[in-house]
Design an enzyme around this catalytic site. Structure first.
Site, PDB file in Angstrom:
ATOM      1  N   GLU A  34       4.475 -29.668  20.133  1.00  9.69           N
ATOM      2  CA  GLU A  34       5.194 -30.830  19.606  1.00  9.69           C
ATOM      3  C   GLU A  34       5.565 -30.633  18.149  1.00  9.69           C
ATOM      4  OE1 GLU A  34       4.750 -35.717  19.177  1.00  9.69           O
ATOM      5  OE2 GLU A  34       3.284 -34.579  20.352  1.00  9.69           O
ATOM      6  N   ALA A  87       0.826  -1.201   0.000  1.00 16.02           N
ATOM      7  CA  ALA A  87       0.000   0.000   0.000  1.00 16.02           C
ATOM      8  C   ALA A  87       0.865   1.258   0.000  1.00 16.02           C
ATOM      9  CB  ALA A  87      -0.936  -0.005   1.203  1.00 16.02           C
ATOM     10  N   GLU A  94       0.988 -17.401   1.945  1.00 13.23           N
ATOM     11  CA  GLU A  94       0.709 -16.642   3.166  1.00 13.23           C
ATOM     12  C   GLU A  94      -0.703 -16.908   3.685  1.00 13.23           C
ATOM     13  OE1 GLU A  94       3.586 -12.850   2.027  1.00 13.23           O
ATOM     14  OE2 GLU A  94       1.441 -12.765   1.651  1.00 13.23           O
ATOM     15  N   HIS A 111       8.984  -8.462  -3.838  1.00 13.52           N
ATOM     16  CA  HIS A 111       7.617  -8.977  -3.988  1.00 13.52           C
ATOM     17  C   HIS A 111       7.147  -8.568  -5.379  1.00 13.52           C
ATOM     18  CE1 HIS A 111       3.884 -10.551  -2.736  1.00 13.52           C
ATOM     19  NE2 HIS A 111       3.347  -9.496  -2.159  1.00 13.52           N
ATOM     20  N   GLY A 146      12.061 -10.754   7.225  1.00 10.36           N
ATOM     21  CA  GLY A 146      13.327 -10.041   7.347  1.00 10.36           C
ATOM     22  C   GLY A 146      14.063 -10.401   8.622  1.00 10.36           C
ATOM     23  N   ASP A 158       3.284 -16.519  -3.514  1.00  7.67           N
ATOM     24  CA  ASP A 158       3.489 -15.876  -2.222  1.00  7.67           C
ATOM     25  C   ASP A 158       2.156 -15.594  -1.528  1.00  7.67           C
ATOM     26  OD1 ASP A 158       5.571 -14.647  -0.441  1.00  7.67           O
ATOM     27  OD2 ASP A 158       4.330 -12.885  -0.749  1.00  7.67           O
TER      28      ASP A 158
END
Length: 352
Positions: A248, A101, A212, A124, A153, A208
């Site tokens: 776990e 944005a 995500e 990106h 990062g 990507d």
């Protein structure tokens, strides 16, 4: 460039052996790399380049928390830290690492400083791929490419400091100078990539956004919540439910997957666990695949990108985000997790 076999398909990969840091330093010796944005990817990429001997400067708004963070990280105002527009003017490579944005909002300012021969670097493919929504259309006389580390990062920086490397993808959208390949690979090595695999802007952003929203973040939280709720509703305690759902997995099993694959993890579990996993994994695949197909369609048709732009451009975005994150943080699942994490031996205070 090496060609390696990935499950029966050959792909182009660049490793540190064929493109060592010394070569990256030589390629970039006359460049001024301006990192614009010091939020998620900016600090890791800027600091890794700085430590690797690259001439890197940071562009940030003075008086902000991120400006102060850059100062605390060792960037010097007037020498290696500048207001954004001055950094854009000084830089020969513009690492455009603002949020999607924010990239849209700043684009008119960035574009006027993209003089012939400069390079525009992304991590990106969003801005270029969805340019009808973003308005980000670079001039024809600059190189345009990306290096996309496959992680945050923070992870990039931590792994660099450990002497490791985070794998990254790279893509070239525009080669105006004839040097785009050397530039992008040199930058990929300089930011701390362990190796780089080839893609394009469209494939990078589609995979990507799917990842995500899918297994990396959205899906895994949904699966955690579903199993936790089932265990709790059947009388299991919060600590037991969290341990069998999250702890776990993250502390014991996923490190084995990272080490040598899923079959290796299965092989190091009990025969009862193996049998159950082998019987049930295809059921979960079949149950979730339609959701992933809907997700990919939403990404490919621009629905997800437009929602991201619309949501993240609102003035109250940060307040709403904080409220949504607080909902996760304050849920019983993650409050139980906070206590479980505090009980790990490495988090226990050393008794006198």
């Amino acid at each position: 460039m090496a060609k390696l076999n990935f499950g029966g398909s050959e792909e182009n990969v660049v490793t540190r052996d064929e493109f060592p840091l010394a070569k990256a330093q030589e390629v970039l010796k006359d460049e001024v790399v301006a990192v614009i944005g010091y939020g998620v990817q900016g600090p890791g990429q800027a600091l890794n380049q700085k430590d690797n001997g690259i001439n890197v400067i940071v562009g940030q708004r003075k008086g902000t928390k991120t400006w102060d963070k850059a100062v605390n990280d060792g960037f010097v105002p007037g020498e290696t830290l500048f207001e954004i527009e001055e950094a854009l003017e000084r830089g020969t490579v513009i690492c455009y690492l603002l949020s999607d944005a924010a990239q849209i909002a700043l684009w008119p300012t960035v574009k006027k400083h993209l003089t012939p021969g400069k390079a525009l670097y992304f991590s990106h493919g969003f801005g270029i791929t969805f340019n009808e929504q973003t308005g980000i259309i670079p001039p024809a006389d600059v190189d345009v490419f990306l290096v996309a580390p496959k992680g945050s990062g923070t992870s990039l920086r931590r792994m660099f400091l450990q002497g490791r490397g985070l794998n990254s993808s790279y893509a070239i959208f525009q080669d105006a100078t004839g040097k785009a390949f050397e530039r992008v690979i040199a930058l990929g090595i300089a930011v701390g990539s362990g190796y780089l695999f080839e893609t394009d802007f469209k494939k990078e952003v589609y995979s990507d956004l799917t990842g995500e929203r899918g297994t990396l973040m959205g899906c895994i939280q949904g699966i955690f919540a579903a199993q936790y709720e089932v265990l709790r509703s059947n009388g299991h305690s919060p600590s037991e439910s969290f341990n069998e759902t999250v702890e776990e997995l993250t502390q014991s099993l996923m490190p084995l997957v990272a080490e040598n694959g899923m079959d290796w993890m299965y092989a190091n579990c009990s025969t009862t666990a193996q049998r159950g996993a082998l019987d049930w994994w295809k059921k979960f695949r079949d149950a979730t695949k339609p959701v992933f197909e809907d997700l990919y369609k939403s990404v490919a048709t621009g629905v997800e990108s437009q929602r991201s732009i619309d949501s993240n451009s609102k003035t109250d975005y940060r307040e709403k985000l904080d409220a949504e994150l607080a909902e996760l943080r304050d849920s019983e699942l993650w409050q139980a997790g906070k206590t479980v994490r505090s009980l790990r031996p490495e988090n226990q205070a050393v008794e006198a």
